[in-house]
Scaffold this motif. Structure first.
Motif, short mmCIF file in Angstrom:
data_model
loop_
_atom_site.label_atom_id
_atom_site.label_comp_id
_atom_site.label_asym_id
_atom_site.label_seq_id
_atom_site.Cartn_x
_atom_site.Cartn_y
_atom_site.Cartn_z
N THR A 1 51.68 -20.46 -9.92
CA THR A 1 52.55 -19.31 -10.08
C THR A 1 53.86 -19.73 -10.74
OG1 THR A 1 51.59 -18.21 -8.16
CG2 THR A 1 53.74 -17.42 -8.92
N THR B 1 62.68 -10.44 -10.29
CA THR B 1 61.86 -11.59 -10.68
C THR B 1 60.38 -11.22 -10.79
OG1 THR B 1 63.41 -13.06 -9.55
CG2 THR B 1 61.25 -13.97 -10.12
N PHE C 1 56.81 -21.90 -9.10
CA PHE C 1 57.07 -21.26 -7.81
C PHE C 1 55.92 -21.59 -6.87
CE2 PHE C 1 56.70 -17.66 -4.84
CZ PHE C 1 57.98 -17.64 -4.32
N PHE D 1 57.71 -18.34 -11.81
CA PHE D 1 58.69 -17.26 -11.69
C PHE D 1 59.36 -17.06 -13.05
CE2 PHE D 1 61.57 -20.85 -10.80
CZ PHE D 1 62.68 -20.52 -11.56
N TYR E 1 56.50 -12.75 -10.97
CA TYR E 1 55.73 -13.92 -10.55
C TYR E 1 54.38 -13.87 -11.24
CZ TYR E 1 59.39 -14.31 -7.06
OH TYR E 1 60.62 -14.43 -6.44
#
Length: 485
Positions: A442, A393, A431, A444, A395
């Motif tokens: 943020t 992932t 996120f 993801f 970010y």
């Protein structure tokens, strides 16, 4: 020839010249013009060499006197009043008086660029304006918006005049006005309560080189300036360098203006490296020099999603948008508005998207915030700030959010790639980062096809529509994290 015939012939020559002795004004200095408020606005014209011209104004007892030069040209600066809706007049007197009426003092903006700025409220063929009837039917509700369209003409030499006429916006005239310009003026006028004058000096299809002058083209480009070679290289006249600036823009350079609005770039798609941003910076420096008003605001529009020659998934248009962002970072007192969300899916092949109102209003938000003191109006799009990767992932940190983003789920437009730089569609969502600065957010980003992600892109294709916005409902600027690798 007899003596009598000689004097008759002489009179035939002299009398027309005497008839021309009266002050002659450029078409731009005429009934209905808008003067830049609280400035020393330039007025100019022609008369017999050595003639004295007196200029008097209706708003004060001041009288300005100027003597014409050997070429018959004269120019004078007059102090203008605070913006208002009371009609004003100016009288020019060289022994015979000429008066222009119906003037207003307000804010004057230039609308420059190519066809998406030229695009009138009436639209183009097969290119309609969204909500046309609503826009036209409410035009008489506005007041104090005047505009003048400079004819789009090519000239090999800089022109001092253009055949044009100021018009007052109402239900019968608004369709002739630049749509982007009109929506900008309508918003500025209603919020700041000032008249607005628009000078429409643009040409559909033009390149940034179309507006550079001969000195800059010779010094900084390899553009062909010989007319015959130019025509051979560019069969389509709108692509030719120099000529549009000489014929369409040069006639307005004596005018005192507040700033410049610019919507152009489609015809420069494919330009290599930093060529476009460097040349746009050069053009802005040229215009600011010629207007002689310092670093006047320069607000411009990012080209909209469109299928260019390399297809919907190509990146030639994305690279030009990236150059526009670079230009905004290197041109002082400039700003760029994003249009990524203002194209419908069915407009993939439409170079003139119908949603012009938000474009003009986003330009107005910049002016209202930065130039007219309305700091509560949010004017900046969110932008990429930084990224880190954990597992599968990415970010992504977003800046300029004004404290939040428009959605937590179903975010569209993101792609991820591993070291192979093959990008795949990604799932993205909000996120939460504990203790995070609320000016940043943020996101993801992950894709089941990329187990070890390294790069992220957002709407970095010719035609890719995103839906992530900030608290001002302004869209995230397209970006890529693999630019320098």
């Amino acid at each position: 020839m007899t003596t009598k015939q000689f004097f008759v012939s002489l009179a035939a020559l002299v009398l027309p010249l005497m008839g021309q002795a009266k002050v002659r004004l450029p078409h731009l200095v005429s009934d209905g013009m808008v003067l830049q408020q609280q400035s020393e606005a330039r007025l100019w014209g022609w008369d017999q060499p050595g003639k004295t011209v007196r200029v008097s104004v209706s708003w004060s007892s001041d009288v300005y006197t100027v003597r014409t030069a050997r070429d018959g040209k004269w120019q004078v600066k007059v102090k203008t009043p605070r913006a208002g809706y009371t009609p004003l007049s100016v009288t020019f007197d060289d022994g015979e008086k000429t008066t222009i009426n119906g003037l207003l003092s307000g804010e004057v903006w230039v609308c420059a660029g190519q066809s998406n700025m030229e695009f009138p409220v009436r639209g183009f063929g097969n290119c309609p304006l969204k909500d046309y009837n609503e826009v036209v039917s409410t035009a008489s509700d506005v007041r104090g918006i005047h505009f003048v369209k400079i004819p789009s003409v090519m000239r090999t030499k800089p022109q001092d005049d253009a055949d044009c006429q100021w018009k007052t916006v109402d239900v019968n005239t608004v369709e002739d006005c630049s749509a982007v310009g009109y929506f900008f003026a309508r918003k500025v006028s209603s919020v700041a309560n000032v008249p607005v004058g628009l000078i429409l000096a643009n040409k559909g299809g033009s390149r940034v080189e179309s507006w550079l002058d001969a000195d800059n083209l010779k010094k900084y480009t390899q553009e062909e300036l010989d007319s015959g070679k130019m025509v051979k290289k560019f069969p389509y006249d709108y692509l030719r360098p120099l000529l549009w600036g000489n014929g369409t823009f040069h006639p307005i350079l004596n005018y005192t203006v507040k700033g410049i609005l610019y919507y152009q770039g489609c015809s420069n798609v494919g330009a290599p490296g930093n060529e476009y941003s460097d040349r746009l910076k050069l053009l802005v420096e040229q215009w600011r020099r010629d207007f002689g008003e310092g670093e006047i605001p320069f607000y411009f529009v990012q080209i909209a999603p469109y299928i260019y020659g390399d297809g919907a998934d190509g990146i030639s248009g994305a690279l030009l948008r990236e150059q526009q962002e670079r230009a905004a970072s290197i041109i002082p007192n400039s700003a760029l508005v994003c249009t990524n969300d203002l194209v419908y899916p069915w407009e993939r092949n439409q170079i003139h998207p119908c949603q012009k109102q938000p474009v003009g209003e986003r330009l107005a938000f910049l002016a209202l915030n930065r130039n007219y003191g309305f700091k509560s109006i949010k004017c900046e799009s969110p932008v990429y700030k930084s990224m880190f990767v954990e597992g599968d992932t990415c970010y992504v940190s977003i800046d300029k959010t004004y404290g939040g983003i428009s959605r937590y789920d179903d975010i569209e437009g993101f792609e991820v790639a591993g070291a192979d730089k093959i990008f795949h569609r990604a799932v993205a969502g909000h996120f939460w980062v504990a203790g995070q600065d609320r000016r940043n957010e943020t996101i993801f980003v992950t894709s089941p096809e990329v187990k070890q992600p390294k790069y992220v892109r957002y709407c970095f294709r010719n035609f890719e529509l995103g839906n992530l916005k900030n608290c001002a409902n302004l869209p995230l600027m397209p970006f890529r994290t693999d630019k320098d690798e």
